[in-house]
Write an enzyme that holds these catalytic residues in place. Structure first.
Site, PDB file in Angstrom:
ATOM      1  N   HIS A 147       0.870  -1.177   0.079  1.00 50.64           N
ATOM      2  CA  HIS A 147       0.190  -0.012   0.016  1.00 50.64           C
ATOM      3  C   HIS A 147       0.897   1.411   0.039  1.00 50.64           C
ATOM      4  CE1 HIS A 147      -3.351  -2.764   1.226  1.00 50.64           C
ATOM      5  NE2 HIS A 147      -2.335  -3.284   1.984  1.00 50.64           N
ATOM      6  N   SER A 185      13.799  21.677 -16.503  1.00 45.87           N
ATOM      7  CA  SER A 185      12.963  22.334 -16.725  1.00 45.87           C
ATOM      8  C   SER A 185      12.996  23.799 -17.468  1.00 45.87           C
ATOM      9  CB  SER A 185      12.280  22.822 -15.363  1.00 45.87           C
ATOM     10  OG  SER A 185      11.198  23.986 -15.524  1.00 45.87           O
ATOM     11  N   LYS A 204      15.310  21.797 -11.437  1.00 43.59           N
ATOM     12  CA  LYS A 204      14.776  20.818 -11.634  1.00 43.59           C
ATOM     13  C   LYS A 204      15.629  19.633 -12.424  1.00 43.59           C
ATOM     14  CE  LYS A 204      11.032  19.379 -10.873  1.00 43.59           C
ATOM     15  NZ  LYS A 204       9.705  19.707 -11.559  1.00 43.59           N
ATOM     16  N   GLU A 224       8.938   8.514 -16.934  1.00 44.03           N
ATOM     17  CA  GLU A 224       7.492   8.738 -17.370  1.00 44.03           C
ATOM     18  C   GLU A 224       7.052   8.513 -18.817  1.00 44.03           C
ATOM     19  OE1 GLU A 224       6.989  12.599 -14.259  1.00 44.03           O
ATOM     20  OE2 GLU A 224       8.167  12.864 -16.059  1.00 44.03           O
TER      21      GLU A 224
END
Ligand code: ARG
Length: 470
Positions: free
Chosen positions: A160, A281, A287, A294
């Site tokens: 979980h 970024s 960043k 992804e």
């Protein structure tokens, strides 16, 4: 569109097709990939026509010779596929006929494009799928190499997404390897089922000519011939099986990527992706983003889409061949290409990542991940597990209420308030190292168990890559 020849079937028609119709119906762009397979199939077919006496051997020899030239020219690039052709079969037959005249027109004796396309696809998959599967093996290899260095790297295991019980990074990475081993197996199984030679099925009803299908089968290296001509020209199960195996593979990569995205956060910081496999970024200078993970996670959607497209295309088709089936190649090749590049990129990304072992070790404390080990300690002293669970829960509750990060900090007297059976040796059972070491069952995180899992994985890679070698 280039200037094009009349289609192979023009004889019955008094009008040529509309230019837009020609563009609409061509499969040549996807077929290009099967050009060599098409020629190879034709060589075997034409050779058989000569050996069986269906064609005079001089003619069959001439066809075979010219087809071999065509194969060489395609390979070298001196002949390129005319994208104005209706499909690859028409193109190759057209080139042959341009060069050999009437003899070239004999190559299609006892054959239809319906059994020809089924053959080409199977030949093509017998090349492409082992290539993809060897990428899967390289990934398993890379992961087990990393695992071998981390059999002692403690980290929390999660359920979980909550800290659950201590494991090691090696154990965790081996879990992903097991999924990839199954992916490899699914692709290999599909290859066994698709290793069947359809030529000789004709358009749908076989042939009245005395074709020697066995001869073609053995020439092309298939293990069997198809059993039913109607089925042979209308079967695309092999495409669906491959793309469904690829969907499962992509689902696994997607899950793994999800984990890498989470592990790259400042909050977790278990992994530090290399700058080669990260992006920045345009506005936030600080960043470093895990875009490749992804993108792989996102691209799984394409492959699932390919699978749904294939299933939907097939689900309403009556026997036998229907032109809908021409739509198969785009989905099939797209799925293979997407999965191949994702496996390659994933491997490079994971091989170049740094593992933050201190952060991982820190995740083992503070979440009472050793509570089960306290219960197991009592079980070893004869306490029923449910009762032991209650005792450990009481200790955890005490720690939470008193802001104690780990029960290992409690004095023995405190433990004894919960069970008189608890002795000083409890402290030997509660460290993350001890928790992991104690889990000495096959498949468990104990370092020796994980080491044998890693050797089995290495053996699998070694034996299987040996077997894959042409
Ligand atoms: N280009 C076709 C395909 O890919 C070849 C078979 C054509 N057969 C036919 N009956 N029109 O499926």
């Amino acid at each position: 569109m280039t200037d094009k020849k009349a289609p192979l079937w023009h004889g019955r028609f008094s009008e040529g097709p509309d230019a837009e119709a020609v563009d609409f119906e061509t499969s040549i762009y996807a077929d290009v990939r099967m050009a060599q397979d098409d020629v190879r199939g034709s060589i075997a077919h034409a050779g058989m026509l000569g050996k069986t006496g269906i064609l005079p051997s001089a003619e069959s020899d001439a066809i075979v010779r010219e087809l071999k030239n065509i194969a060489r020219e395609l390979e070298s690039g001196s002949l390129s596929v005319d994208t104005g052709a209706e499909d690859i079969h028409s193109f190759i037959e057209g080139v042959l006929t341009d060069r050999l005249g009437d003899i070239g027109k004999k190559v299609h004796t006892g054959r239809s494009r319906n059994d020809q396309v089924a053959l080409d696809e199977r030949l093509c998959l017998k090349r492409l799928v082992p290539e993809l599967n060897s990428l899967v093996l390289s990934l398993i290899n890379a992961l087990s190499d990393i695992a071998a260095q981390h059999t002692g790297t403690l980290m929390s295991g999660y359920t979980h997404l909550q800290r659950a019980q201590p494991v090691t990074l090696a154990h965790h990475l081996c879990a992903w390897c097991q999924m990839l081993v199954r992916d490899h197996g699914r692709l290999s199984d599909a290859l066994v089922r698709l290793d069947v030679m359809p030529l000789g099925s004709g358009a749908l009803a076989g042939s009245g000519l005395p074709l020697d299908r066995e001869m073609v089968r053995s020439e092309l290296g298939f293990s069997k011939i198809t059993e039913n001509s109607l089925d042979a020209v209308s079967d695309r199960d092999y495409c669906i099986e491959i793309v469904s195996a690829l969907s499962v593979l992509m689902m696994h990569l997607s899950r793994f990527c999800e984990e890498i995205v989470i592990w790259s956060t400042e909050e977790f910081k278990f992994i530090d992706l290399s700058e080669k496999w990260s992006t920045g970024s345009s506005i936030m200078p600080q960043k470093k983003n895990p875009d490749f993970a992804e993108l792989i996670r996102g691209r799984s959607g394409r492959v699932f889409g390919n699978l749904v497209a294939l299933l939907t295309m097939m689900k309403g088709l009556p026997l036998s061949y229907d032109r809908d089936m021409q739509e198969d190649r785009e989905q099939l090749f797209a799925a293979i290409d997407t999965a191949s590049s994702c496996v390659r990129v994933f491997t490079a990304m994971i091989e170049t990542a740094r593992w933050n072992v201190d952060r991982m070790a820190a995740s083992c404390s503070g979440g009472h991940a050793n509570a089960t080990d306290l219960a197991d300690y009592l079980v070893r002293k004869g306490v029923p597990f449910r009762t032991a669970h209650g005792v450990a829960a009481g200790v955890v509750r005490y720690c939470i209420d008193h802001d104690i990060r780990d029960m290992i900090e409690l004095p023995l007297e405190r433990f004894k308030e919960y069970s008189s059976l608890i002795e000083g040796d409890i402290y030997d059972c509660l460290s993350p190292e001890a928790c992991v070491h104690a889990r000495d069952v096959p498949g468990g995180p104990n370092a020796n168990r994980v080491r044998s899992q890693i050797s089995a994985l290495k053996k699998f890679v070694e034996v299987t890559s040996g077997r894959n070698k042409p």
